[in-house]
Design an enzyme around this catalytic site. Structure first.
Site, mmCIF file in Angstrom:
data_model
loop_
_atom_site.group_PDB
_atom_site.id
_atom_site.type_symbol
_atom_site.label_atom_id
_atom_site.label_comp_id
_atom_site.label_asym_id
_atom_site.label_seq_id
_atom_site.Cartn_x
_atom_site.Cartn_y
_atom_site.Cartn_z
ATOM 1 N N PRO A 127 0.857 -1.196 0.000
ATOM 2 C CA PRO A 127 0.000 0.000 0.000
ATOM 3 C C PRO A 127 0.893 1.246 0.000
ATOM 4 O O PRO A 127 1.804 1.376 0.830
ATOM 5 C CB PRO A 127 -0.792 -0.119 1.310
ATOM 6 C CG PRO A 127 -0.738 -1.576 1.656
ATOM 7 C CD PRO A 127 0.607 -2.042 1.186
ATOM 8 N N ALA A 128 0.668 2.143 -0.958
ATOM 9 C CA ALA A 128 1.587 3.270 -1.154
ATOM 10 C C ALA A 128 1.593 4.232 0.032
ATOM 11 O O ALA A 128 2.583 4.913 0.263
ATOM 12 C CB ALA A 128 1.220 4.010 -2.435
ATOM 13 N N GLY A 168 1.470 4.601 4.026
ATOM 14 C CA GLY A 168 1.579 3.879 5.293
ATOM 15 C C GLY A 168 1.467 4.838 6.462
ATOM 16 O O GLY A 168 1.472 6.061 6.285
ATOM 17 N N LEU A 169 1.379 4.282 7.645
ATOM 18 C CA LEU A 169 1.306 5.094 8.868
ATOM 19 C C LEU A 169 2.638 5.006 9.597
ATOM 20 O O LEU A 169 3.058 3.926 10.012
ATOM 21 C CB LEU A 169 0.173 4.573 9.765
ATOM 22 C CG LEU A 169 -0.077 5.353 11.065
ATOM 23 C CD1 LEU A 169 -0.546 6.788 10.773
ATOM 24 C CD2 LEU A 169 -1.117 4.636 11.935
ATOM 25 N N TYR A 180 12.780 2.733 17.482
ATOM 26 C CA TYR A 180 11.695 3.564 18.019
ATOM 27 C C TYR A 180 11.223 3.060 19.385
ATOM 28 O O TYR A 180 10.539 3.774 20.103
ATOM 29 C CB TYR A 180 10.481 3.607 17.083
ATOM 30 C CG TYR A 180 10.745 4.108 15.677
ATOM 31 C CD1 TYR A 180 11.878 4.858 15.372
ATOM 32 C CD2 TYR A 180 9.856 3.832 14.646
ATOM 33 C CE1 TYR A 180 12.118 5.306 14.079
ATOM 34 C CE2 TYR A 180 10.083 4.282 13.358
ATOM 35 C CZ TYR A 180 11.220 5.007 13.080
ATOM 36 O OH TYR A 180 11.451 5.437 11.797
HETATM 37 N N1 LIG Z 1 14.073 5.344 8.029
HETATM 38 C C1 LIG Z 1 14.346 6.350 8.817
HETATM 39 O O1 LIG Z 1 15.523 6.632 9.145
HETATM 40 C C2 LIG Z 1 13.222 7.213 9.330
HETATM 41 C C3 LIG Z 1 13.531 8.453 9.914
HETATM 42 C C4 LIG Z 1 12.477 9.243 10.363
HETATM 43 C C5 LIG Z 1 11.155 8.805 10.222
HETATM 44 N N2 LIG Z 1 10.868 7.584 9.679
HETATM 45 C C6 LIG Z 1 9.467 7.094 9.546
HETATM 46 O O2 LIG Z 1 8.716 8.066 8.857
HETATM 47 C C7 LIG Z 1 7.570 8.406 9.624
HETATM 48 C C8 LIG Z 1 7.114 9.811 9.348
HETATM 49 O O3 LIG Z 1 8.169 10.743 9.526
HETATM 50 P P1 LIG Z 1 8.134 11.914 10.609
HETATM 51 O O4 LIG Z 1 7.259 11.508 11.733
HETATM 52 O O5 LIG Z 1 9.548 12.271 10.862
HETATM 53 O O6 LIG Z 1 7.523 13.161 9.802
HETATM 54 P P2 LIG Z 1 6.170 13.508 8.995
HETATM 55 O O7 LIG Z 1 5.308 12.324 8.829
HETATM 56 O O8 LIG Z 1 6.599 14.284 7.804
HETATM 57 O O9 LIG Z 1 5.487 14.555 9.958
HETATM 58 C C9 LIG Z 1 4.889 14.179 11.173
HETATM 59 C C10 LIG Z 1 4.420 15.456 11.877
HETATM 60 O O10 LIG Z 1 3.437 16.134 11.077
HETATM 61 C C11 LIG Z 1 2.207 16.234 11.787
HETATM 62 N N3 LIG Z 1 1.132 15.968 10.824
HETATM 63 C C12 LIG Z 1 0.727 14.763 10.358
HETATM 64 N N4 LIG Z 1 -0.263 14.923 9.453
HETATM 65 C C13 LIG Z 1 -0.469 16.249 9.338
HETATM 66 C C14 LIG Z 1 -1.367 17.043 8.558
HETATM 67 N N5 LIG Z 1 -2.242 16.469 7.724
HETATM 68 N N6 LIG Z 1 -1.316 18.383 8.704
HETATM 69 C C15 LIG Z 1 -0.436 18.960 9.537
HETATM 70 N N7 LIG Z 1 0.420 18.288 10.318
HETATM 71 C C16 LIG Z 1 0.416 16.931 10.201
HETATM 72 C C17 LIG Z 1 2.275 15.203 12.900
HETATM 73 O O11 LIG Z 1 1.568 15.639 14.040
HETATM 74 P P3 LIG Z 1 0.273 14.835 14.645
HETATM 75 O O12 LIG Z 1 0.737 13.482 15.052
HETATM 76 O O13 LIG Z 1 -0.130 15.694 15.810
HETATM 77 O O14 LIG Z 1 -0.747 14.809 13.557
HETATM 78 C C18 LIG Z 1 3.778 15.164 13.208
HETATM 79 O O15 LIG Z 1 4.123 16.224 14.073
HETATM 80 C C19 LIG Z 1 8.033 8.174 11.063
HETATM 81 O O16 LIG Z 1 6.953 8.118 11.950
HETATM 82 C C20 LIG Z 1 8.777 6.887 10.898
HETATM 83 O O17 LIG Z 1 7.865 5.785 10.851
HETATM 84 C C21 LIG Z 1 11.900 6.795 9.222
#
Ligand SMILES: NC(=O)c1ccc[n+]([C@@H]2O[C@H](COP(=O)([O-])OP(=O)(O)OC[C@H]3O[C@@H](n4cnc5c(N)ncnc54)[C@H](OP(=O)(O)O)[C@@H]3O)[C@@H](O)[C@H]2O)c1
Length: 277
Positions: free
Chosen positions: A18-19, A21-22, A53
């Site tokens: 699924p393109a 994900g959460l 995490y």
């Molecule tokens: N492979 C890696 O090294 C790596 C590194 C970093 C992250 N990741 C993965 O990528 C996922 C996502 O990255 P991320 O959490 O860094 O950043 P992101 O998904 O770009 O942004 C998350 C932030 O945006 C807010 N948000 C979500 N939907 C929104 C919307 N529609 N409007 C406004 N704000 C919104 C969220 O707050 P709320 O929760 O309050 O909505 C949260 O503060 C992580 O959770 C993790 O699973 C992987």
């Protein structure tokens, strides 16, 4: 009523990811379990977690709490430095399954290349063996630069996915091009750029107005229309639903190009030559 997500990407071997994900970082414990269970209830069918995490157990709990069949879900996790060896890949996989209480993962990634350790190629071999034995559905890498990816390819190994930081300000076109040329699918992490001020840019607000969507929805649709997987994190019911509600429109090529043009040319927050775990 919100429709369930409808865009999947063919990863080969009949696998459909699924393109959308959460993401689950930085959720922990009950908040993570609750967020995952609610997210699945809203229609997410793809969850992204990792050992680092500290929430794999909670993500597994959220999956069970959702009541949705395991076979309907796509679950991705990642291995850390201790798993950087042929045997380490298997040990890390078994430990991840134990933490999550699952019998298999759909995708297991090397979280960081850790080039100073120099063992990512043999780790890929270990992951490939897990897939060949039928215990793991697919494997991939994360935060790999083109030169690191090429080393893996030169060993005759092709990761299904390279999960990298991509948002409108950090497009990383050279990494995306290297992935594409190798037949490796790009998954965008931090796909919303952690909701930065760029969401106010006309390249996003103009299509948002046209399609009656939010700028964040435009960003997510931009990823999918560009052929990328994206794993936005939200713990809020409203934003989890908002981020899923992107399957009733598509961006025009010129609209995508205008968002591409926001790229600052900056690299990711963390440089995988020097950062890793
Ligand atoms: N492979 C890696 O090294 C790596 C590194 C970093 C992250 N990741 C993965 O990528 C996922 C996502 O990255 P991320 O959490 O860094 O950043 P992101 O998904 O770009 O942004 C998350 C932030 O945006 C807010 N948000 C979500 N939907 C929104 C919307 N529609 N409007 C406004 N704000 C919104 C969220 O707050 P709320 O929760 O309050 O909505 C949260 O503060 C992580 O959770 C993790 O699973 C992987």
């Amino acid at each position: 009523m919100l429709q369930q997500q409808t865009i999947s990407i063919e990863l080969g071997q009949g696998l459909q990811i699924p393109a959308l994900g959460l993401g689950t970082w930085p959720l922990l414990g009950e908040e993570a379990a609750d967020s995952v269970a609610r997210g699945i209830g809203h229609g997410y069918r793809h969850l992204d977690t990792t050992e680092k995490y500290g929430n794999e157990q909670a993500v597994g709990e959220g999956i069970r709490r959702s009541g949705v069949e395991r076979s309907e879900l796509w679950v991705t996790s990642k291995l850390s430095l201790a798993g950087h060896s042929r045997q380490g890949a298997e040990t890390s996989y078994v430990e991840a399954l134990e933490r999550m209480g699952l019998e298999y993962l759909d995708l297991f990634l090397i979280h960081w290349p850790n080039p100073s350790v120099g063992r990512y190629v043999e780790t890929c071999e270990g992951l490939e063996e897990l897939v060949a034995s039928g215990r793991l559905r697919s494997w991939g890498v994360s935060n790999f630069k083109p030169e690191q990816l090429h080393e893996v390819l030169d060993a005759g190994l092709v990761p299904a996915v390279n999960q990298i930081q991509v948002d409108p300000l950090h497009l990383q076109p050279l990494v995306i091009a290297a992935n594409e040329a190798a037949g490796v699918h790009t998954a965008a992490y931090s796909p919303l750029g952690r909701a930065g001020d760029f969401l106010l840019d006309p390249a996003l607000t103009t299509p948002a107005h046209k399609y009656a969507k939010t700028p964040a929805q435009i960003v997510l649709r931009w990823h999918l229309d560009s052929g990328r997987i994206a794993v936005p994190k939200s713990a809020s019911d409203v934003r989890q639903r908002e981020n899923l509600d992107i399957f009733d429109f598509a961006l025009e090529p010129a609209e995508r190009a205008a968002i591409d043009a926001l790229d600052s040319g900056a690299g990711p927050r963390l440089d995988s030559n020097t950062y890793g775990h």
